[in-house]
Design a protein around this motif. Structure first.
Motif, short mmCIF file in Angstrom:
data_model
loop_
_atom_site.label_atom_id
_atom_site.label_comp_id
_atom_site.label_asym_id
_atom_site.label_seq_id
_atom_site.Cartn_x
_atom_site.Cartn_y
_atom_site.Cartn_z
N LEU A 119 1.00 -1.15 0.13
CA LEU A 119 -0.09 0.06 0.00
C LEU A 119 0.79 1.15 -0.11
O LEU A 119 0.66 2.23 -0.79
CB LEU A 119 -0.94 0.10 1.29
N SER A 123 0.28 2.64 -3.82
CA SER A 123 -0.91 3.37 -3.89
C SER A 123 -0.96 4.59 -4.60
O SER A 123 0.43 5.14 -5.03
CB SER A 123 -1.58 3.68 -2.43
N LEU A 147 -3.23 0.73 -8.69
CA LEU A 147 -2.63 -0.63 -8.52
C LEU A 147 -3.26 -1.21 -7.07
O LEU A 147 -2.94 -2.31 -7.04
CB LEU A 147 -1.06 -0.42 -8.40
N THR A 148 -3.52 -0.27 -6.55
CA THR A 148 -4.57 -0.99 -5.34
C THR A 148 -5.71 -0.56 -5.42
O THR A 148 -6.51 0.27 -5.84
CB THR A 148 -3.56 -0.24 -3.95
N GLN A 149 -6.52 -1.63 -4.56
CA GLN A 149 -7.99 -1.66 -4.71
C GLN A 149 -8.50 -1.79 -5.95
O GLN A 149 -9.62 -0.92 -6.15
CB GLN A 149 -8.67 -0.55 -3.77
N ALA A 229 -7.81 -7.45 2.79
CA ALA A 229 -8.60 -6.25 3.52
C ALA A 229 -7.86 -4.91 3.06
O ALA A 229 -8.26 -3.88 3.02
CB ALA A 229 -8.51 -6.42 4.85
N SER A 234 -13.65 -3.03 -3.34
CA SER A 234 -15.01 -3.38 -2.44
C SER A 234 -15.79 -3.95 -3.70
O SER A 234 -16.87 -4.47 -3.14
CB SER A 234 -15.58 -2.06 -1.88
N SER A 235 -15.48 -3.96 -4.90
CA SER A 235 -16.38 -4.91 -5.73
C SER A 235 -15.30 -5.24 -6.78
O SER A 235 -15.05 -4.55 -7.33
CB SER A 235 -17.66 -3.86 -6.28
N LEU A 237 -16.10 -8.35 -4.17
CA LEU A 237 -15.55 -8.39 -2.70
C LEU A 237 -14.87 -9.81 -2.68
O LEU A 237 -15.62 -10.79 -2.68
CB LEU A 237 -16.72 -8.26 -1.80
N GLU A 245 -17.51 -9.85 6.58
CA GLU A 245 -18.39 -8.59 6.65
C GLU A 245 -19.99 -9.24 7.00
O GLU A 245 -20.57 -8.58 7.77
CB GLU A 245 -18.46 -7.89 5.04
N THR A 248 -20.29 -10.06 10.71
CA THR A 248 -20.11 -8.75 11.63
C THR A 248 -21.30 -7.72 11.10
O THR A 248 -21.31 -6.53 11.27
CB THR A 248 -18.59 -8.17 11.64
N PRO B 36 -20.66 -5.75 16.41
CA PRO B 36 -21.14 -7.05 16.13
C PRO B 36 -20.05 -8.33 16.73
O PRO B 36 -20.73 -9.35 17.02
CB PRO B 36 -20.70 -6.99 14.60
N ASN B 40 -21.46 -11.36 18.67
CA ASN B 40 -21.41 -12.71 18.30
C ASN B 40 -20.44 -13.46 19.34
O ASN B 40 -20.93 -14.85 19.67
CB ASN B 40 -20.36 -12.83 17.19
N GLN B 148 -16.94 2.01 4.05
CA GLN B 148 -17.99 1.32 3.89
C GLN B 148 -18.44 0.81 5.39
O GLN B 148 -19.34 -0.33 5.42
CB GLN B 148 -17.40 -0.12 3.24
N ARG B 199 -12.14 7.38 -7.66
CA ARG B 199 -12.21 6.21 -8.29
C ARG B 199 -13.61 5.85 -8.94
O ARG B 199 -13.94 4.82 -9.06
CB ARG B 199 -11.73 4.74 -7.28
N THR B 203 -14.80 1.64 -6.25
CA THR B 203 -14.38 1.08 -4.86
C THR B 203 -14.40 1.92 -3.94
O THR B 203 -14.26 3.35 -4.11
CB THR B 203 -13.03 0.37 -4.84
N ARG B 353 -22.66 -0.68 -4.30
CA ARG B 353 -21.12 -0.85 -4.34
C ARG B 353 -21.13 -2.21 -5.03
O ARG B 353 -20.15 -2.33 -5.93
CB ARG B 353 -20.90 -1.65 -2.95
#
Lengths: 287, 357
Positions: A119, A123, A147-149, A229, A234-235, A237, A245, A248, B36, B40, B148, B199, B203, B353
């Motif tokens: 990162l 990044s 290059l990240t995410q 992580a 995020s897509s 995922l 996810e 939690t 959460p 749990n 998020q 972005r 994301t 998303r």
């Protein structure tokens, strides 16, 4: 010393197997019960709801495919580089020994540190971007290639390849050291050129020796949470992120879906093991 | 408790814990875990019929809602604390947790308010409403995003309120009809500005800490916080640039309180109550409020305090980066039912998303 009870080794073996497999089996049974909403957070009694929701959700399948892509790409790259490193550094000179030691040093770096390092370097406001800015190659963070995410997980693949390479290189060094140069010398004495020797003698030996470790790396990488992580988008995922996810989620009723995803991840790993058995079998039967 | 902020950890480990040991002989051991994860953990402990691993948990909102639904909290006990007499009992933000009466099952610990954080050098005239923010985002492509998790969801709720005539439209419990109608406006607003997000909205940063990093590194021009004073502490820690400032949205700035609960299987509920009482005491609340400590808002009604304490609260060092108290109060709005938070968080994942364009 004579063994007083011939059955003793079997008992010991069984105990060891239970010790190793026990926690996995307990997890498997708990996940199965959780998938059917019998136990765990938000459990409502036997129901197929969690399984239906997860299997009908396109997020699940994109996440699974994406995770398999990342695991395949980084495992393949790490395996190829490990082979190359092992062949290039196989000599017995001091410099080769030192290079071999240096090549396995990142083994001591934790995965999360590898992810953070990637990162910091890759990044859009990372070290590379800053160097490019200093060299007047770019004027704002958005000029830096993503290059990240990123959608294809380039940063994630690079980080995982870098992190898994030393482990596979270590195995490759020992494979080469164990086999010694005899096979290759024979090939050369029969008139094979350097390339032919590599393809016919070195590569098959390395490949067979590395395969179990590569499969282990594949299953590990497919389930890795912390590097994903830090570097995954995020897509889609990634499966481990999706699982966490759901587990939690602020809505209690959704958390049971994590158990179904855990079983799916287990299935991916089992596919890796099955691929190994199939390949090993082919190699043994000489197909 | 959540262990993600060094200044909060320091307050608990270095200020609270030694005093509890000295004054009450209580050894305070903190365990990492939030929201959460706490639910749990307690569900697993219940399934396993195990004794509790925690005596006191730091919770609010949907965590409190879930723990109450699953009957995992001990109580009622909070109203019996001696220090509770100074609590701001007229404030709906302190007395209710996402519209749910606390009924003595949790004791208030602090109160916070949602703010946007910007860099006054890069954005000298920041937007003050959701409508202005929308125009700013279109005019500055790639310079805005949200995370998020909880803070990002609170931002989405701010948009939901602003696009539907204020928080009052959603007060009085969860309504599927109001949610469906109201959230359509939220998704429409997001679809309109998303192409201009960081972005292109394909994301999103995983957590607000990641968003802070993007902001500090100059990748985006805004970050956000569910603590109006985080800008002060984070600048002092060197995490955010010195020219960072916070602002409240004039459409309404969501405020809530955070609380302490005792799990149903706590090993030492009496000790937990002593700790909760100490944390609610004027001395502990005052220390927590100091900008160089945590800068967490007090849940006490300062007017009820004895004069010498009132003076000490009034004399707290104010930071020029802080938002004046009366501005915060003027625009504050309460949280609505926890189901709205749950639905927005989950529908955002599937509608926005999962469909990057």
């Amino acid at each position: 010393m004579e063994n007083p009870d011939p059955r003793e080794p079997e008992v010991k073996g069984l105990l060891a197997a239970i010790l190793v497999a026990g926690p996995v089996l307990v997890g498997l049974v708990y996940s199965l019960l959780g998938s059917f909403s019998v136990v765990g957070p938000g459990a409502t009694g036997f129901s197929l709801r969690h399984i239906q929701v997860v299997l009908a959700d396109s997020t699940t399948w994109w996440g699974t495919l994406w995770t398999v892509w990342i695991a395949l790409a980084s495992t393949t790259l790490a395996t190829v580089f490990a082979m190359g490193t092992a062949v290039a550094l196989r000599g017995e000179r001091g410099v080769d020994r030192f290079a071999r030691l240096a090549a396995v040093m990142p083994l001591a770096v934790p995965h999360v540190v590898a992810g953070l390092g990637a990162l910091l370097v890759l990044s859009q406001s990372g070290l590379l971007a800053r160097l490019a800015f200093a060299a007047n190659l770019q004027t704002s963070p958005s000029d830096m290639p993503v290059l990240t995410q990123d959608r294809y997980g380039i940063g994630l693949i690079l980080a995982l390849t870098w992190k898994e390479l030393p482990f596979l290189a270590l195995i490759a060094f020992s494979v080469i050291a164990r086999r010694g140069p005899a096979l290759e010398e024979t090939a050369r004495s029969l008139g094979a050129g350097a390339l032919r020797t590599f393809r016919a003698a070195t590569l098959p030996v390395l490949w067979r020796g590395l395969l179990p470790s590569s499969i282990a790396v594949f299953t590990f990488v497919a389930g890795n949470y912390e590097v994903a992580a830090l570097l995954a988008p995020s897509s889609p995922l990634a499966l481990p992120l999706l699982t966490m996810e759901r587990y939690t989620d602020s809505a209690l009723g959704v958390r049971g879906e994590a158990f179904v995803l855990v079983l799916l991840a287990m299935l991916v790993s089992l596919c890796g093991v099955a691929a190994h058995e199939w390949t090993a079998n082919k190699v043994e039967t000489g197909e | 408790m959540w262990r993600g902020d060094p200044s909060i950890n320091d307050y608990v480990d270095r200020w609270v814990a030694p005093r509890l040991l000295r004054d009450y002989g209580i050894t305070l051991r903190t365990i990492d875990g939030q929201g959460p994860a706490i639910v749990n953990q307690l569900v697993v402990e219940r399934d396993a019929r195990a004794r509790g691993s925690a005596d006191l948990v730091w919770i609010n909102g949907e965590t409190f809602n879930n723990l109450r639904k699953e009957a995992l909290l001990y109580g009622p006990w909070a109203h019996r604390l001696p220090a509770a007499k100074y609590v701001d009992s007229l404030s709906p933000i302190v007395m209710r947790d996402f519209e749910q009466p606390t009924n003595g099952f949790e004791s208030p610990w602090g109160r916070v308010q949602f703010t946007l954080i910007y860099d006054s050098l890069r954005v000298p005239a920041p937007p003050r409403t959701i409508a202005e923010l929308g125009r700013w985002i279109r005019a500055n492509p790639g310079r805005f995003t949200h995370d998020q998790q909880f803070t990002g969801t609170t931002f989405l709720k701010s948009v939901l309120y602003a696009e539907n005539g204020g928080a009052r439209s959603f007060a009085g419990g969860f309504s599927e009809k109001r949610y469906t109608e109201g959230s359509e406006r939220l998704w429409a607003w997001l679809e309109g500005v998303r192409p201009y997000f960081w972005r292109r909205g394909e994301t999103y940063p995983a957590s607000v800490a990641d968003l802070h990093r993007l902001f500090a590194n100059g990748e985006v021009d805004f970050t956000m916080s569910y603590n109006e004073n985080e800008v002060i502490t984070k600048v002092r820690q060197g995490v955010l640039p010195r020219t960072s400032r916070a602002l409240v949205l004039r459409d309404g700035s969501i405020a809530n309180a955070h609380f302490l609960g005792i799990p149903y299987n706590a090993r030492n509920p009496a000790g937990a109550m002593v700790v909760a009482n100490f944390l609610l005491s004027a001395a502990a609340q005052l220390e927590k409020l100091r900008p160089e400590v945590w800068a967490d808002g007090t849940v006490l009604d300062v007017r009820k305090l004895p004069p010498e304490l009132k003076v000490r609260f009034g004399a707290i060092d104010t930071d020029p980066r802080g938002i004046p108290r009366d501005t915060l109060r003027r625009y504050e709005v309460s949280e609505v039912a926890a189901e709205y938070t749950e639905r927005i968080a989950s529908d955002w994942k599937t509608r926005i998303r999962a469909n990057p364009r």
